[in-house]
Design an enzyme around this catalytic site. Sequence first.
Site, PDB file in Angstrom:
ATOM      1  N   GLY A   9       0.905  -1.377  -0.085  1.00  0.00           N
ATOM      2  CA  GLY A   9      -0.027   0.094   0.068  1.00  0.00           C
ATOM      3  C   GLY A   9       0.815   1.149   0.141  1.00  0.00           C
ATOM      4  CB  ILE A  36      -3.673  -2.712  -5.772  1.00  0.00           C
ATOM      5  CG1 ILE A  36      -4.645  -3.500  -6.459  1.00  0.00           C
ATOM      6  CG2 ILE A  36      -4.388  -1.311  -5.732  1.00  0.00           C
ATOM      7  CD1 ILE A  36      -4.686  -4.930  -6.171  1.00  0.00           C
ATOM      8  CE1 TYR A 143      -9.870   1.963   8.562  1.00  0.00           C
ATOM      9  CE2 TYR A 143     -10.569   3.687  10.204  1.00  0.00           C
ATOM     10  CZ  TYR A 143      -9.621   3.145   9.438  1.00  0.00           C
ATOM     11  OH  TYR A 143      -8.376   3.683   9.520  1.00  0.00           O
TER      12      TYR A 143
END
Length: 315
Positions: A9, A36, A143
């Site tokens: 990331g 990604i 989250y």
Amino acid sequence: MTTKILIIGACGQIGTELTTKLRSIYGNDNVIASDIRKLNNDIVNNGIFEVVNALDYNQIEHLIEQYQITDVYLMAALLSATAEKNPAFAWDLNMNSLFHVLNLAKAKKIKKIFWPSSIAVFGPTTPRENTPQFTIMEPTTVYGISKQTGERWCEYYHHQYGVDVRSIRYPGLISWTTEPGGGTTDYAVDIYHKAIEKGSFTSFLSEDTALPMMYMDDAIKATVSIMQADLEKIKIRSSYNLSAMSFTPKEIAEEIKKHYPNFTIDYNPDFRQKIADSWPASIDDTSAREDWGWSNDFNIENMTVEMLENLKKQK
Ligand code: AKB
């Protein structure tokens, strides 16, 4: 043994600045950035970069073997506002990426993990002011639930399998280099951009919604410092409270007005108001300060000067 780092990331809000910092400390050859997709940016162009899906265990394991990675920083996650729109994927990404790196550490393929938690682990039943390190935690967002569960697993893997996993509960993070991606605290970045571009801003949180916030330089400093701390200094293996400042949309607007007197703000709260209302207004981070020497350099005044100066140069 050389520290060899994999950042998963690396092109996100924190990942971008963290990668740059880690490359400056450990050298370009020892920091492997991954994300990604391959963007055309400094992270991709100025060092080693690999395309990696944080949900693909085999891909991560392969990279770890290829580069003889010792430390993994797992920065891939869906943030609070985006996660509410896609709960199943948020749960999958936020939990399974963590399990992958915890299991790689359990299998002794890596030595150390950094995993970010958040103030979102707290909920409406938590004491809101000066929220203690250990307190009631009943998060109401997907989250927050994923971060709280992740904290429990980190602690479990440390106690059961000796995994050296280190974590901090980031507050809202503010930076001028990278835009945030889908959080409830994002308004505090956007307000600076709009102050320079338009001279006015509509806040999606009400004027008196106080939230804990931090300048990105401090967040990066904390991340590097907890990872470099001696093993015995890390006494909390769930996640450390971390604090620098707290303010409301009205207060940050007042601060901007000191530099741009004509700046105006209005308020149009949306679904993110409910999320913000469930989070602490301020945080007690005594444990981080005492255990591994955390201290912040930025407050609302010097952060505002840096944000406005740098964004102005960038436009
Ligand atoms: C968010 O708003 O979701 C994040 C966080 C506080 O973790 N910035």
